[in-house]
Enzyme design. Sequence first.
Site, PDB file in Angstrom:
ATOM      1  N   HIS A 148       0.841  -1.199   0.000  1.00 50.55           N
ATOM      2  CA  HIS A 148       0.000   0.000   0.000  1.00 50.55           C
ATOM      3  C   HIS A 148       0.877   1.249   0.000  1.00 50.55           C
ATOM      4  CE1 HIS A 148      -0.311   0.402   4.724  1.00 50.55           C
ATOM      5  NE2 HIS A 148       0.923   0.269   4.320  1.00 50.55           N
ATOM      6  N   CYS A 167       5.905   6.078   4.662  1.00 49.81           N
ATOM      7  CA  CYS A 167       4.734   5.368   4.124  1.00 49.81           C
ATOM      8  C   CYS A 167       4.151   6.083   2.906  1.00 49.81           C
ATOM      9  CB  CYS A 167       3.658   5.234   5.196  1.00 49.81           C
ATOM     10  SG  CYS A 167       4.226   4.321   6.617  1.00 49.81           S
ATOM     11  N   HIS A 173       4.917   0.134  -0.378  1.00 49.86           N
ATOM     12  CA  HIS A 173       5.709  -0.839   0.382  1.00 49.86           C
ATOM     13  C   HIS A 173       4.737  -1.907   0.873  1.00 49.86           C
ATOM     14  CE1 HIS A 173       3.971   1.824   3.375  1.00 49.86           C
ATOM     15  NE2 HIS A 173       3.997   0.774   4.182  1.00 49.86           N
ATOM     16  N   HIS A 175       3.404  -5.323   3.582  1.00 48.55           N
ATOM     17  CA  HIS A 175       3.340  -5.903   4.930  1.00 48.55           C
ATOM     18  C   HIS A 175       2.835  -7.338   4.839  1.00 48.55           C
ATOM     19  CE1 HIS A 175       3.834  -2.053   7.000  1.00 48.55           C
ATOM     20  NE2 HIS A 175       2.970  -1.523   6.146  1.00 48.55           N
ATOM     21  N   ASP A 213      -4.989 -10.641  -0.752  1.00 47.98           N
ATOM     22  CA  ASP A 213      -3.660 -11.252  -0.754  1.00 47.98           C
ATOM     23  C   ASP A 213      -2.907 -10.961  -2.052  1.00 47.98           C
ATOM     24  OD1 ASP A 213      -1.630 -12.706   0.435  1.00 47.98           O
ATOM     25  OD2 ASP A 213      -2.312 -14.606  -0.420  1.00 47.98           O
ATOM     26  N   HIS A 214      -1.640 -10.540  -1.904  1.00 47.24           N
ATOM     27  CA  HIS A 214      -0.771 -10.237  -3.044  1.00 47.24           C
ATOM     28  C   HIS A 214      -1.375  -9.177  -3.966  1.00 47.24           C
ATOM     29  CE1 HIS A 214       1.223 -13.711  -1.433  1.00 47.24           C
ATOM     30  NE2 HIS A 214       2.277 -13.414  -2.163  1.00 47.24           N
ATOM     31  N   GLU A 260      -0.482  -5.155  11.562  1.00 45.41           N
ATOM     32  CA  GLU A 260       0.271  -4.751  10.376  1.00 45.41           C
ATOM     33  C   GLU A 260       1.741  -5.134  10.505  1.00 45.41           C
ATOM     34  OE1 GLU A 260      -0.334  -0.851   7.907  1.00 45.41           O
ATOM     35  OE2 GLU A 260       1.295  -0.498   9.309  1.00 45.41           O
TER      36      GLU A 260
HETATM   37 ZN   LIG Z   1       2.560   0.360   5.567  1.00 49.18          ZN
END
Ligand SMILES: [Zn+2]
Length: 270
Positions: A148, A167, A173, A175, A213-214, A260
């Site tokens: 995100h 961020c 980036h 998580h 996911d992904h 997260e």
């Molecule tokens: Zn983040």
Amino acid sequence: MECIITRRANFSASHRYWLPEISETENIEKFGTSSRFPGHGHNYVLFVSLIGEINEYGMVQNLSKVKKILHQEVTSQLDNSYLNHTWSEFTQTLPTTENIARVIWNRLIGHLPLVNIQLFEHPELWADYQGKSMEAHLTVSTHFSAAHRLAHPHLTDAENYEIYGKCARPHGHGHNYHLEVTVKGEIDPRIGTIVDLEALHKVIDDHVIQLFDHTFLNKDIPYFAEVIPTTENMTIHIRDLLKLPIQELGAHLYKVKLIESPNNYSEAYS
Ligand SMILES: [Zn+2]
Ligand SMILES: [Zn+2]
């Protein structure tokens, strides 16, 4: 001054989901591989929470005494046992995680000032019971990976860096998110569950994991084209996605917790 203390205990035990009053085919259909003869086992972890005034010795309860009671009333009886045959309560209601938690409460309440019984069947499945008749909570833990970028669309890059720091970097980036979903419901007096666990896993998988996911959340999930995918906003969105499908399973979504990173998580109640 009132305070809550928690003591941990372990036991390993086997069980089998099998109702003698229905056919083998029906048992397999209802319980899948959990119906297999002669059963399967878990390393259970039990957390017993007690409430009370702090006494002159600085304690709510003497933990050596608590340890002795837990051993005597629970672990010495259940450890290395076949649960279905060990306590008569389990002949009436199958020894599911939520029902074992309930029965442990009933066996301990005469000895200790209980406030919560938490029982882990494994690190990704646990039940909580607080002495409210057949009501229990069940939590399943799962995970997904996603990328995100945190940036407000009406702000300049400089302003976004000011608010979101690293961020806000332009290419995002990722998580490895851990998701905990807690449902509340009534323990079925025969089957011992508050919800069909397999169906619950499928709901979470269909409505959240397969979607998230992904992905690059901002670009791949239409909702996050408009809403900034912070942990908080993701938690609320996941709660809203799960509420109705869980209701259709006959249970209530109680809480969504989204972890997260080891440093932060967010929770929302339904
Ligand atoms: Zn983040
Ligand atoms: Zn099992």
